[in-house]
Design a protein around this motif. Structure first.
Motif, PDB file in Angstrom:
ATOM      1  N   ARG A  18       7.288 -20.176  -6.026  1.00 42.62           N
ATOM      2  CA  ARG A  18       6.785 -19.238  -5.013  1.00 42.62           C
ATOM      3  C   ARG A  18       5.277 -19.326  -4.876  1.00 42.62           C
ATOM      4  O   ARG A  18       4.739 -19.132  -3.783  1.00 42.62           O
ATOM      5  CB  ARG A  18       7.212 -17.815  -5.376  1.00 42.62           C
ATOM      6  CG  ARG A  18       8.649 -17.514  -4.994  1.00 42.62           C
ATOM      7  CD  ARG A  18       8.969 -16.046  -5.166  1.00 42.62           C
ATOM      8  NE  ARG A  18      10.393 -15.819  -5.001  1.00 42.62           N
ATOM      9  CZ  ARG A  18      11.060 -14.848  -5.581  1.00 42.62           C
ATOM     10  NH1 ARG A  18      10.428 -14.020  -6.411  1.00 42.62           N
ATOM     11  NH2 ARG A  18      12.353 -14.683  -5.362  1.00 42.62           N
ATOM     12  N   GLU A  19       4.582 -19.612  -5.963  1.00 45.57           N
ATOM     13  CA  GLU A  19       3.126 -19.701  -5.893  1.00 45.57           C
ATOM     14  C   GLU A  19       2.690 -20.784  -4.907  1.00 45.57           C
ATOM     15  O   GLU A  19       1.799 -20.569  -4.087  1.00 45.57           O
ATOM     16  CB  GLU A  19       2.567 -19.986  -7.282  1.00 45.57           C
ATOM     17  CG  GLU A  19       1.043 -20.003  -7.335  1.00 45.57           C
ATOM     18  CD  GLU A  19       0.500 -20.201  -8.729  1.00 45.57           C
ATOM     19  OE1 GLU A  19      -0.722 -20.375  -8.861  1.00 45.57           O
ATOM     20  OE2 GLU A  19       1.308 -20.192  -9.690  1.00 45.57           O
ATOM     21  N   ALA A  23       0.910 -20.126  -1.246  1.00 46.43           N
ATOM     22  CA  ALA A  23      -0.382 -20.767  -0.958  1.00 46.43           C
ATOM     23  C   ALA A  23      -0.312 -21.561   0.339  1.00 46.43           C
ATOM     24  O   ALA A  23      -1.242 -21.513   1.160  1.00 46.43           O
ATOM     25  CB  ALA A  23      -0.792 -21.674  -2.121  1.00 46.43           C
ATOM     26  N   ALA A  24       0.783 -22.289   0.551  1.00 46.31           N
ATOM     27  CA  ALA A  24       0.941 -23.066   1.784  1.00 46.31           C
ATOM     28  C   ALA A  24       1.050 -22.145   2.991  1.00 46.31           C
ATOM     29  O   ALA A  24       0.474 -22.420   4.054  1.00 46.31           O
ATOM     30  CB  ALA A  24       2.188 -23.947   1.683  1.00 46.31           C
ATOM     31  N   ILE A  57      13.081 -17.933  -0.897  1.00 42.48           N
ATOM     32  CA  ILE A  57      12.739 -16.875   0.064  1.00 42.48           C
ATOM     33  C   ILE A  57      13.776 -16.934   1.181  1.00 42.48           C
ATOM     34  O   ILE A  57      13.955 -17.986   1.805  1.00 42.48           O
ATOM     35  CB  ILE A  57      11.329 -17.100   0.641  1.00 42.48           C
ATOM     36  CG1 ILE A  57      10.291 -17.130  -0.485  1.00 42.48           C
ATOM     37  CG2 ILE A  57      10.981 -16.023   1.655  1.00 42.48           C
ATOM     38  CD1 ILE A  57       8.926 -17.612  -0.044  1.00 42.48           C
ATOM     39  N   SER A  58      14.416 -15.813   1.469  1.00 44.25           N
ATOM     40  CA  SER A  58      15.517 -15.854   2.422  1.00 44.25           C
ATOM     41  C   SER A  58      15.099 -15.597   3.859  1.00 44.25           C
ATOM     42  O   SER A  58      15.772 -16.030   4.801  1.00 44.25           O
ATOM     43  CB  SER A  58      16.608 -14.847   2.018  1.00 44.25           C
ATOM     44  OG  SER A  58      16.075 -13.532   1.975  1.00 44.25           O
ATOM     45  N   THR A  59      13.986 -14.876   4.092  1.00 48.68           N
ATOM     46  CA  THR A  59      13.567 -14.546   5.453  1.00 48.68           C
ATOM     47  C   THR A  59      12.056 -14.695   5.610  1.00 48.68           C
ATOM     48  O   THR A  59      11.307 -14.674   4.631  1.00 48.68           O
ATOM     49  CB  THR A  59      13.943 -13.095   5.817  1.00 48.68           C
ATOM     50  OG1 THR A  59      13.167 -12.188   5.012  1.00 48.68           O
ATOM     51  CG2 THR A  59      15.431 -12.826   5.604  1.00 48.68           C
ATOM     52  N   LYS A  60      11.632 -14.785   6.858  1.00 51.03           N
ATOM     53  CA  LYS A  60      10.197 -14.836   7.132  1.00 51.03           C
ATOM     54  C   LYS A  60       9.529 -13.523   6.732  1.00 51.03           C
ATOM     55  O   LYS A  60       8.368 -13.518   6.303  1.00 51.03           O
ATOM     56  CB  LYS A  60       9.949 -15.131   8.611  1.00 51.03           C
ATOM     57  CG  LYS A  60       8.486 -15.315   8.964  1.00 51.03           C
ATOM     58  CD  LYS A  60       8.293 -16.003  10.306  1.00 51.03           C
ATOM     59  CE  LYS A  60       8.709 -15.136  11.451  1.00 51.03           C
ATOM     60  NZ  LYS A  60       8.342 -15.741  12.752  1.00 51.03           N
ATOM     61  N   GLU A  70      -0.314 -11.413  -2.083  1.00 46.86           N
ATOM     62  CA  GLU A  70      -1.290 -12.345  -2.649  1.00 46.86           C
ATOM     63  C   GLU A  70      -2.702 -11.952  -2.247  1.00 46.86           C
ATOM     64  O   GLU A  70      -3.634 -11.985  -3.059  1.00 46.86           O
ATOM     65  CB  GLU A  70      -0.979 -13.763  -2.169  1.00 46.86           C
ATOM     66  CG  GLU A  70      -1.835 -14.850  -2.795  1.00 46.86           C
ATOM     67  CD  GLU A  70      -1.575 -15.020  -4.286  1.00 46.86           C
ATOM     68  OE1 GLU A  70      -2.456 -15.582  -4.964  1.00 46.86           O
ATOM     69  OE2 GLU A  70      -0.503 -14.608  -4.771  1.00 46.86           O
ATOM     70  N   VAL A  71      -2.881 -11.536  -0.999  1.00 43.25           N
ATOM     71  CA  VAL A  71      -4.202 -11.115  -0.536  1.00 43.25           C
ATOM     72  C   VAL A  71      -4.586  -9.764  -1.130  1.00 43.25           C
ATOM     73  O   VAL A  71      -5.777  -9.473  -1.312  1.00 43.25           O
ATOM     74  CB  VAL A  71      -4.245 -11.095   1.007  1.00 43.25           C
ATOM     75  CG1 VAL A  71      -5.550 -10.493   1.514  1.00 43.25           C
ATOM     76  CG2 VAL A  71      -4.098 -12.514   1.550  1.00 43.25           C
ATOM     77  N   GLN A  72      -3.582  -8.936  -1.456  1.00 46.90           N
ATOM     78  CA  GLN A  72      -3.892  -7.665  -2.109  1.00 46.90           C
ATOM     79  C   GLN A  72      -4.639  -7.890  -3.428  1.00 46.90           C
ATOM     80  O   GLN A  72      -5.410  -7.029  -3.866  1.00 46.90           O
ATOM     81  CB  GLN A  72      -2.612  -6.871  -2.376  1.00 46.90           C
ATOM     82  CG  GLN A  72      -1.973  -6.266  -1.142  1.00 46.90           C
ATOM     83  CD  GLN A  72      -2.699  -5.042  -0.642  1.00 46.90           C
ATOM     84  OE1 GLN A  72      -3.412  -4.383  -1.393  1.00 46.90           O
ATOM     85  NE2 GLN A  72      -2.524  -4.721   0.626  1.00 46.90           N
TER      86      GLN A  72
END
Length: 230
Positions: A18-19, A23-24, A57-60, A70-72
């Protein structure tokens, strides 16, 4: 089950986690906004098959939850704020700074509370700073009030930045281009309050405007704070 409760699958055959996915996705969003982010586009950026991402990840919407959290981490203060006013001011300024680095964040502010670990840590640090000066209901209203202010202010600022890029006109270029029309309209005498604002008002830059509004909101909150019962 939320994305936070879902375990990650094994990384084989292609190293993936997930990391790297997050990031992507953030890179894509920084480059082209949220419209540039999809599981397929993230998979292509990672040179992986899209079906592999669905194992993580199953959904957008889950992906958006992850990139917001991540931004938090950029918003989370390094040290516990010293008092409630410092905590709320830091929350406002650090959220604005994060949104200026990642403009897409403005589109995802507000709404239901974020539940990721970084978002929860931000909320904990903020409420903890109010613990000694207000009961929990008052503290929550204080955070909501300041949040409503900076969310609106940030969205307006980002909207102006996007308009500048879309039109190729800076704020002052746009004012000069719109000046003749506005002058004609004000000359009719139908808009005396607006005329006073245009001709006599002080033009603030985005930093000063944000800081002034924040001070006013914090002053209003201060007037409402009460000590919790012993």
């Amino acid at each position: 089950m939320t994305v936070w409760d879902r375990p990650e699958p094994p990384t084989r055959p292609l190293p993936l986690d997930r990391e790297r996915i997050v990031a992507a996705a953030i890179t894509l969003a920084d480059e082209g906004g949220l419209g540039a982010v999809s599981l397929r586009k993230v998979a292509a950026r990672l040179d992986a098959g899209p079906m592999r991402l669905y194992r993580y990840i199953s959904t957008k919407e889950d992906l958006f939850d992850l990139i917001v959290d991540e931004v938090q981490a950029e918003i989370l203060p390094e040290d516990q704020p010293g008092d409630w006013r410092e905590a709320l001011r830091a929350l406002a300024h650090r959220t604005r700074q994060a949104a200026l680095r990642h403009e897409w964040l403005a589109d995802l502010l507000g709404g239901r509370p974020a539940l990721g670990p970084n978002a929860l840590a931000v909320g904990e640090a903020t409420l903890a700073a109010l613990e000694s000066v207000a009961d929990i209901d008052t503290a929550m209203r204080a955070v909501e009030t300041v949040g409503a202010y900076f969310t609106g202010a940030i969205r307006r600022e980002i909207a102006n930045l996007r308009a500048e890029r879309a039109t190729g006109l800076s704020k002052h270029d746009w004012q000069r281009a719109s000046g003749p029309h506005l002058t004609r309209m004000l000359a009719t005498g139908r808009f005396p309050a607006l005329a006073k604002a245009v001709y006599d008002g002080t033009d603030m830059d985005a930093d000063a405007s944000f800081e002034t509004g924040l001070d006013w909101v914090l002053d209003a909150v201060a007037a409402k704070l009460t000590r919790p019962p012993a």
